[in-house]
Scaffold this motif. Structure first.
Motif, PDB file in Angstrom:
ATOM      1  N   LEU A   1     -11.239  -0.203  -4.270  1.00  0.00           N
ATOM      2  CA  LEU A   1     -10.198  -0.885  -3.506  1.00  0.00           C
ATOM      3  C   LEU A   1     -10.757  -2.162  -2.900  1.00  0.00           C
ATOM      4  CD1 LEU A   1      -7.281   0.064  -2.945  1.00  0.00           C
ATOM      5  CD2 LEU A   1      -8.018   0.535  -0.635  1.00  0.00           C
TER       6      LEU A   1
ATOM      7  N   ASP B   1      -9.585 -11.086  -4.475  1.00  0.00           N
ATOM      8  CA  ASP B   1      -8.728 -11.960  -3.667  1.00  0.00           C
ATOM      9  C   ASP B   1      -9.527 -13.148  -3.147  1.00  0.00           C
ATOM     10  OD1 ASP B   1      -6.539  -9.502  -2.058  1.00  0.00           O
ATOM     11  OD2 ASP B   1      -6.474 -10.512  -3.993  1.00  0.00           O
TER      12      ASP B   1
ATOM     13  N   VAL C   1     -13.214  13.118   8.772  1.00  0.00           N
ATOM     14  CA  VAL C   1     -11.954  12.452   8.479  1.00  0.00           C
ATOM     15  C   VAL C   1     -10.966  13.497   7.998  1.00  0.00           C
ATOM     16  CG1 VAL C   1     -10.835  10.695   7.062  1.00  0.00           C
ATOM     17  CG2 VAL C   1     -13.197  10.381   7.808  1.00  0.00           C
ATOM     18  N   ALA C   2     -10.077  13.921   8.874  1.00  0.00           N
ATOM     19  CA  ALA C   2      -9.101  14.949   8.476  1.00  0.00           C
ATOM     20  C   ALA C   2      -7.923  14.290   7.791  1.00  0.00           C
ATOM     21  CB  ALA C   2      -8.655  15.741   9.708  1.00  0.00           C
ATOM     22  N   ASP C   3      -8.235  13.504   6.754  1.00  0.00           N
ATOM     23  CA  ASP C   3      -7.177  12.815   6.020  1.00  0.00           C
ATOM     24  C   ASP C   3      -6.371  13.836   5.248  1.00  0.00           C
ATOM     25  OD1 ASP C   3      -6.700  11.500   3.028  1.00  0.00           O
ATOM     26  OD2 ASP C   3      -6.138  10.217   4.691  1.00  0.00           O
ATOM     27  N   LEU C   4      -5.123  13.956   5.554  1.00  0.00           N
ATOM     28  CA  LEU C   4      -4.326  15.027   4.970  1.00  0.00           C
ATOM     29  C   LEU C   4      -3.694  14.575   3.665  1.00  0.00           C
ATOM     30  CD1 LEU C   4      -2.752  15.753   8.389  1.00  0.00           C
ATOM     31  CD2 LEU C   4      -4.316  17.298   7.228  1.00  0.00           C
ATOM     32  N   GLY C   5      -4.562  14.280   2.677  1.00  0.00           N
ATOM     33  CA  GLY C   5      -4.020  13.879   1.389  1.00  0.00           C
ATOM     34  C   GLY C   5      -3.359  12.527   1.472  1.00  0.00           C
ATOM     35  N   GLY C   6      -2.508  12.211   0.532  1.00  0.00           N
ATOM     36  CA  GLY C   6      -1.943  10.869   0.443  1.00  0.00           C
ATOM     37  C   GLY C   6      -0.642  10.730   1.176  1.00  0.00           C
ATOM     38  N   SER C   7      -0.259  11.741   1.957  1.00  0.00           N
ATOM     39  CA  SER C   7       1.054  11.632   2.559  1.00  0.00           C
ATOM     40  C   SER C   7       0.985  11.055   3.959  1.00  0.00           C
ATOM     41  CB  SER C   7       1.704  13.006   2.622  1.00  0.00           C
ATOM     42  OG  SER C   7       0.929  13.838   3.442  1.00  0.00           O
TER      43      SER C   7
ATOM     44  N   ARG D   1      -5.781   1.231   4.669  1.00  0.00           N
ATOM     45  CA  ARG D   1      -5.778   1.861   3.346  1.00  0.00           C
ATOM     46  C   ARG D   1      -4.867   3.074   3.370  1.00  0.00           C
ATOM     47  NH1 ARG D   1     -10.616   4.931   0.179  1.00  0.00           N
ATOM     48  NH2 ARG D   1      -9.338   5.622  -1.530  1.00  0.00           N
TER      49      ARG D   1
ATOM     50  N   SER E   1      -4.441   4.996  -2.446  1.00  0.00           N
ATOM     51  CA  SER E   1      -5.280   4.062  -3.186  1.00  0.00           C
ATOM     52  C   SER E   1      -4.760   2.634  -3.104  1.00  0.00           C
ATOM     53  CB  SER E   1      -5.353   4.512  -4.645  1.00  0.00           C
ATOM     54  OG  SER E   1      -4.036   4.701  -5.127  1.00  0.00           O
ATOM     55  N   ARG E   2      -3.790   2.376  -2.217  1.00  0.00           N
ATOM     56  CA  ARG E   2      -3.227   1.034  -2.125  1.00  0.00           C
ATOM     57  C   ARG E   2      -3.295   0.561  -0.674  1.00  0.00           C
ATOM     58  NH1 ARG E   2      -4.070  -1.223  -5.792  1.00  0.00           N
ATOM     59  NH2 ARG E   2      -2.929  -2.930  -4.852  1.00  0.00           N
ATOM     60  N   PRO E   3      -3.246  -0.753  -0.469  1.00  0.00           N
ATOM     61  CA  PRO E   3      -3.256  -1.243   0.916  1.00  0.00           C
ATOM     62  C   PRO E   3      -1.887  -1.119   1.559  1.00  0.00           C
ATOM     63  CG  PRO E   3      -3.204  -3.079  -0.618  1.00  0.00           C
ATOM     64  CD  PRO E   3      -3.264  -1.842  -1.459  1.00  0.00           C
TER      65      PRO E   3
ATOM     66  N   HIS F   1       6.099  -9.117  -6.314  1.00  0.00           N
ATOM     67  CA  HIS F   1       6.160 -10.152  -7.344  1.00  0.00           C
ATOM     68  C   HIS F   1       5.046  -9.942  -8.355  1.00  0.00           C
ATOM     69  CE1 HIS F   1       5.602 -14.626  -8.557  1.00  0.00           C
ATOM     70  NE2 HIS F   1       6.486 -14.071  -9.331  1.00  0.00           N
TER      71      HIS F   1
ATOM     72  N   THR G   1      -1.896  -9.093  -2.133  1.00  0.00           N
ATOM     73  CA  THR G   1      -1.795  -8.417  -0.835  1.00  0.00           C
ATOM     74  C   THR G   1      -1.132  -9.351   0.159  1.00  0.00           C
ATOM     75  OG1 THR G   1      -3.836  -7.256  -1.362  1.00  0.00           O
ATOM     76  CG2 THR G   1      -3.121  -7.196   0.931  1.00  0.00           C
TER      77      THR G   1
ATOM     78  N   ARG H   1       4.401   8.689   4.418  1.00  0.00           N
ATOM     79  CA  ARG H   1       5.424   8.275   3.452  1.00  0.00           C
ATOM     80  C   ARG H   1       6.769   8.798   3.897  1.00  0.00           C
ATOM     81  NH1 ARG H   1       2.540   6.081  -0.640  1.00  0.00           N
ATOM     82  NH2 ARG H   1       0.512   7.029  -0.887  1.00  0.00           N
TER      83      ARG H   1
ATOM     84  N   HIS I   1      -3.412  20.736  -1.319  1.00  0.00           N
ATOM     85  CA  HIS I   1      -1.985  20.691  -0.983  1.00  0.00           C
ATOM     86  C   HIS I   1      -1.195  20.726  -2.288  1.00  0.00           C
ATOM     87  CE1 HIS I   1      -2.121  19.016   3.275  1.00  0.00           C
ATOM     88  NE2 HIS I   1      -3.372  19.115   2.916  1.00  0.00           N
TER      89      HIS I   1
ATOM     90  N   SER J   1       3.515  14.726  -4.029  1.00  0.00           N
ATOM     91  CA  SER J   1       3.004  13.532  -3.354  1.00  0.00           C
ATOM     92  C   SER J   1       1.645  13.766  -2.711  1.00  0.00           C
ATOM     93  CB  SER J   1       4.001  13.088  -2.290  1.00  0.00           C
ATOM     94  OG  SER J   1       4.184  14.127  -1.359  1.00  0.00           O
ATOM     95  N   GLU J   2       1.157  15.016  -2.762  1.00  0.00           N
ATOM     96  CA  GLU J   2      -0.082  15.298  -2.033  1.00  0.00           C
ATOM     97  C   GLU J   2      -1.177  15.893  -2.886  1.00  0.00           C
ATOM     98  OE1 GLU J   2       1.746  16.643   2.226  1.00  0.00           O
ATOM     99  OE2 GLU J   2       1.847  18.040   0.552  1.00  0.00           O
TER     100      GLU J   2
ATOM    101  N   GLU K   1      -3.978  13.535  -4.231  1.00  0.00           N
ATOM    102  CA  GLU K   1      -4.770  13.005  -3.117  1.00  0.00           C
ATOM    103  C   GLU K   1      -5.621  14.092  -2.483  1.00  0.00           C
ATOM    104  OE1 GLU K   1      -1.688  12.179  -3.658  1.00  0.00           O
ATOM    105  OE2 GLU K   1      -1.614   9.992  -3.710  1.00  0.00           O
ATOM    106  N   SER K   2      -5.098  15.324  -2.422  1.00  0.00           N
ATOM    107  CA  SER K   2      -5.896  16.382  -1.807  1.00  0.00           C
ATOM    108  C   SER K   2      -7.098  16.714  -2.677  1.00  0.00           C
ATOM    109  CB  SER K   2      -5.046  17.635  -1.537  1.00  0.00           C
ATOM    110  OG  SER K   2      -4.658  18.238  -2.745  1.00  0.00           O
TER     111      SER K   2
ATOM    112  N   TYR L   1      -9.509  14.059  -2.091  1.00  0.00           N
ATOM    113  CA  TYR L   1     -10.144  14.312  -0.800  1.00  0.00           C
ATOM    114  C   TYR L   1     -11.278  15.317  -0.948  1.00  0.00           C
ATOM    115  CZ  TYR L   1     -10.404  15.704   4.148  1.00  0.00           C
ATOM    116  OH  TYR L   1     -10.827  15.999   5.413  1.00  0.00           O
TER     117      TYR L   1
END
Lengths: 436, 155, 361
Positions: free
Chosen positions: A357, A364, B47-53, B72, B75-77, B97, B101, B151, C63, C67-68, C71-72, C75
């Motif tokens: 990323l 850029d 980092v308790a990042d709970l997946g991509g949601s 972040r 995987s996208r900004p 377009h 970014t 999301r 998960h 949608s998860e 990513e899980s 992770y």
């Protein structure tokens, strides 16, 4: 796209023939007249008796207008009909009555009166409001400022009038993909005259614009990537007020999208230098119609190099060019090297999506550095390059760290395998010892 | 192995001890090498990042009114905006377009793309320039001091 | 008195373990040149236990939702300590388990261990094999990447080709008409609850039968031992064979660890239901032989649709294979040789088709 003027004689002959026929055969006329209401009564009441279409649908081009063709015209869909523009009487099958100047009939064969005629509605805001309040009503005024408008006023009827671009009798709104002025079709429409060398002979302007445009990155964006916001002829030249932007205004046009480049260029030395010599700004290096995707080779000394067309080797500018070129290739190489290392790590099963990323950010920075070229100051470009290098180096390090982590895993595995081997030896000895 | 009678008891003991060392030590070592990763695995990462949601985009203290921050998201900004009147907005930061970014412009109070001068309002709607579609909008909640972006729920 | 003895006494006072221990003490394993094949059943069991343990560990972080899910797993692979190891072990163990299960099945076929009185053991084993492949199919979707998504699409599509029940079956599997997040949820339920439950019961039955009936011996060895009783060789299960089996299990664990560390399982690209299927979508290797067979069948055979014929054919073969013991009587007969011939053909067919499928575009 021949002018109607040339067809004047056959038109007159056809009209005469029709007049003769109509006088000789009243009976079929009556039958026809009786048939007409049933034919047109079947659809909605919006299609009344239309003697114009009934005759003209069986005529050859360019007088042939079928109900089918006309029904696709936006004017027909809004309830207008032949007499709305041409005047005359559409209830009579007698040509002398139907096409009588006394009834207001106009044939527009002189072309000169066409803009005025279209503008009589389209230039009237109060009138247009009943159809589409959002439509502009300054097309005629714009047209008068255009090259086409000015030449038409001076008596040149070869130039484009409304119907040349918008077609006639099947005029579609510009948002309709079949319209001659739909963004994807505009260049083709303009090229019908502007690429015709024979037609444009007297005008002493090039006729290679369309061919060049088709090699351009803007054309590619539109046609191959479906980006309808990409520029076409009218984006830079205007549509109704079509005129070349003027040598000193070129960068204003490009600036509408390429804001940063234009801002830097404006503050740079090249701005005054080019303006003083009457050179057309951006076009000097990037061309006007055949604009290709720029490359770092444009900073070089090869066939694509643009700087050395003017600058002398070894002078201050040449040295700046070299600095910029070197900086850009250094950053490009660093990004590639980091990508390679990350790829290696990924193939070894390491997860490096965070660094991937960040690579986008490095790219850029490279894009930004390339934009900064237009300041023509090597120091500024080097700032952007330095920012990009920082990120690329970090990513390279991330890739290397991932490989180190990979090695750690292998060492951990090695220790486990060693322990397992010890156990196996132990078991074997135990079994032997106990005679199991 | 049938020369046992001729061997000294001392050798027997040594042999047995070696065997025990290999077996016992080996078993312990292997069990440790199996258990160690399992136990480390079970301890939750910092980092308790709970997946991509869902993701913590920033701390409330870091954001000032009329400012934006890139974070972040998966995987996208993403772009987190605090408007002048103090509300939070979160949008996808990938221009619709050509994928550059975007950034928040405090002078324009709008989201802007430097590549081809595209503009969006703070709700993501494309308002001028080439972008053909709005930016995806995300939900923003305050959780204590964390600004959490998630999301939008699928219908 | 040591701790172990004390504990044993306490339990024995309540459960009277004597007869069980006697039984176990007398368990023997026949020893002959082909005895090494006896390891494969236990290896499959070991790998299943490893799957349960690593599966439960993965459950701490996974998960299940469109949608998860991806990513899980990402992770787990990147943020969780040794997450890459647990996940890679789970994926590799799955593949190894199917391999050992097939090896176990074929060794039973060639050693003719399915004969009377072991018909139930064979049938329960075949059911276990099908369920294990079901584990593989359902588990493969869980990371929700492109390859898995389309492989599931193709696989469930084929299930839909079965006459009459095909469409309801496909809808049941997919949780709808298409492969969506609902499919993922459903497969997750199958994978962590339904299948483990059924398989545990079947394993218990299978193991009970093996314990009760003892190990079978190949016909040739049987004849030899009947003719010359003194040539009979046996080994006590506890501790002799058990020690050797433990060594084999350690080797398997070592191989598994090496595979997981040197060839970690990759994440792939997150599934996007709206893109078209990438070219050359193939199922996992253990389905390849069936997949390739179906591809080779012409689209119409007589008046029957080629794919339907293929699926019915595969199902018929599976059914007949499950009923294998009932084709063979006690007495030596031509059937026995015929079955051996068919088995050799089947083995080479499966291996050949798998290689073909792997190499084909």
């Amino acid at each position: 796209m021949a002018t109607l003027r040339n067809k004047f004689v056959p038109l007159g002959a056809a009209v005469a023939a029709l007049a003769l026929l109509s006088s000789l055969a009243p009976a079929p006329r009556v039958v026809h007249a009786q048939a007409a209401p049933t034919a047109t009564a079947a659809p909605a009441a919006a299609t009344p008796v239309n003697s114009c279409l009934d005759c003209h649908s069986s005529l050859p081009e360019p007088y042939g207008v079928t109900q089918d063709k006309f029904s696709q015209d936006i004017h027909s869909q809004k309830g207008l009909t032949c007499t709305s523009c041409h005047g005359g009487d559409n209830t009579s099958y007698d040509p002398t009555v139907a096409m009588s100047p006394a009834k207001g009939w106009k044939n527009f064969k002189d072309r000169k009166s066409i803009p005025q005629m279209c503008g009589s509605c389209h230039g009237n805001p109060t009138f247009m409001k009943q159809y589409d309040p959002g439509l502009r009503t300054d097309q005629l005024a714009q047209y008068h400022t255009s090259v086409h408008g000015k030449r038409l006023a001076a008596g040149d009827t070869k130039v484009a009038v409304c119907i040349d671009c918008h077609s006639v009798h099947d005029i579609r709104p510009p948002s309709d993909p079949h319209s001659t002025v739909y963004p994807l079709n505009i260049a083709t429409t303009c090229s019908r005259c502007h690429s015709d060398a024979a037609y444009m002979k007297d005008y002493k302007i090039p006729t290679n614009q369309f061919a060049n445009y088709n090699t351009s990155v803007h054309h590619d964006a539109m046609v191959n990537h479906g980006d309808l916001s990409a520029p076409t002829c009218t984006t830079c030249h205007g549509n109704h007020g079509a005129a070349p932007p003027g040598v000193d205004k070129v960068e204003n046009v490009c600036a509408n999208c390429h804001v940063f480049q234009a801002q830097m260029y404006e503050k740079s030395t090249h701005n005054k230098a080019f303006a003083d010599r009457g050179l057309p700004g951006c076009v000097v290096c990037h061309s006007n119609h055949g604009i290709h995707m720029p490359s770092d080779a444009m900073l070089g000394t090869g066939p694509e190099g643009v700087c050395m067309r003017c600058h002398a080797p070894g002078d201050h500018c040449d040295r700046a060019r070299v600095r910029i070129q070197n900086g850009l290739s250094q950053l490009d190489d660093s990004i590639t090297a980091a990508d390679k290392e990350l790829r290696l790590a990924e193939d070894s099963g390491m997860e490096v999506s965070e660094a991937r990323l960040a690579q986008d950010q490095a790219k850029d920075s490279l894009t930004k550095a390339r934009v900064t070229i237009h300041s023509y100051q090597a120091a500024l470009v080097e700032n952007d390059i330095a920012a990009g290098m920082k990120i690329a180096n970090k990513d390279l390090q991330a890739g290397k760290d991932a490989m180190v982590e990979r090695d750690h895993r292998r060492i951990g595995l090695g220790i486990s395998i060693f322990a397992i081997v010890i156990v196996l030896v132990g078991f074997w000895l135990y079994i032997r010892n106990k005679h199991y | 192995m049938c020369q046992c009678a001729e061997k000294q008891p001392h050798d027997e003991t040594t042999r047995r001890r070696v065997m025990e060392a290999f077996l016992g030590g080996g078993i312990l070592a292997t069990l440790a090498s199996f258990l160690y990763p399992v136990i480390r695995f079970m301890i939750p990462p910092p980092v308790a990042d709970l997946g991509g949601s869902e993701v913590v985009a920033a701390k409330a203290a870091d954001m000032k009114p009329n400012s934006g921050k890139i974070f972040r998201f998966g995987s996208r900004p993403g772009l987190l905006i605090m408007t002048a009147d103090g509300t939070y907005k979160a949008l996808s930061a990938t221009c619709t377009h050509l994928g550059c970014t975007v950034q928040y412009r405090p002078d324009m109070h709008e989201v802007w793309c430097a590549c081809h001068n595209g503009t969006y309002d703070v709700n993501g709607r494309n308002i001028s320039g080439p972008p053909p579609r709005p930016l995806d909008a995300y939900d923003v909640h305050l959780r204590g001091d964390d600004i959490v972006v998630s999301r939008k729920q699928e219908g | 008195m040591s701790v172990f003895t004390a504990i044993y006494r306490w339990i024995d006072d309540r459960l009277h373990l004597d007869d069980i221990l006697e039984f176990l003490r007398h368990k023997v394993v026949p020893i002959h040149s082909l005895s090494y094949w006896y390891f494969f059943g236990g290896m499959t069991l070991l790998l299943f236990i490893i799957q349960v343990i690593t599966g439960i560990l993965l459950l701490l972080y996974y998960h299940a939702g469109a949608s998860e899910a991806f990513e899980s797993v990402q992770y787990i692979m990147t943020q969780v300590q040794f997450g890459w190891l647990i996940r890679s072990i789970h994926s590799w163990s799955a593949n190894l388990m199917i391999l050992t299960a097939f090896a176990h099945m074929f060794s039973v076929v060639f050693l003719k261990a399915y004969r009377k009185p072991r018909e139930m053991t064979w049938v329960s084993g075949m059911l276990l094999l099908f369920l294990v492949m079901g584990f593989g199919f359902s588990g493969y979707l869980l990371p929700w990447n492109t390859l898995a998504f389309f492989a599931t699409k193709v696989g469930t599509e084929m299930a839909g080709q079965v006459p009459i029940v095909g469409h309801p079956l496909m809808v049941f599997l997919r949780g709808g008409d298409e492969v969506t997040g609902a499919t993922l949820t459903r497969f997750f339920g199958f994978h962590v609850a339904v299948l483990p439950g059924i398989v545990t019961v079947l394993i218990a039955i299978h193991l009970f039968l093996v314990l009760r009936q003892g190990m079978s011996v190949p016909p040739k060895v049987e004849l030899e031992w009947e003719a010359h009783p003194e040539s009979r060789k046996e080994m006590r299960f506890f501790p002799n064979f058990a020690l050797r089996e433990t060594m084999a299990w350690y080797v398997v664990i070592g191989i598994l660890g090496a595979l997981a560390a040197i060839f970690p399982w990759n994440l792939g690209v997150k599934a996007d239901p709206f893109i078209s299927a990438p070219a050359g979508i193939k199922p996992e290797w253990y389905f390849l032989f069936m997949f390739q067979t179906l591809k080779l069948i012409p689209s119409k055979v007589w008046f029957i649709d080629g794919e339907v014929l293929g699926i019915l054919g595969c199902s018929l073969v599976a059914l007949l294979w499950t009923l294998l013991p009932f084709f063979e009587g006690d007495k030596p007969s031509n059937t026995k040789r015929w079955i051996t011939g068919v088995s050799i053909f089947a083995l080479f067919y499966m291996i050949g088709m798998t290689i073909y499928g792997y190499l084909a575009k």
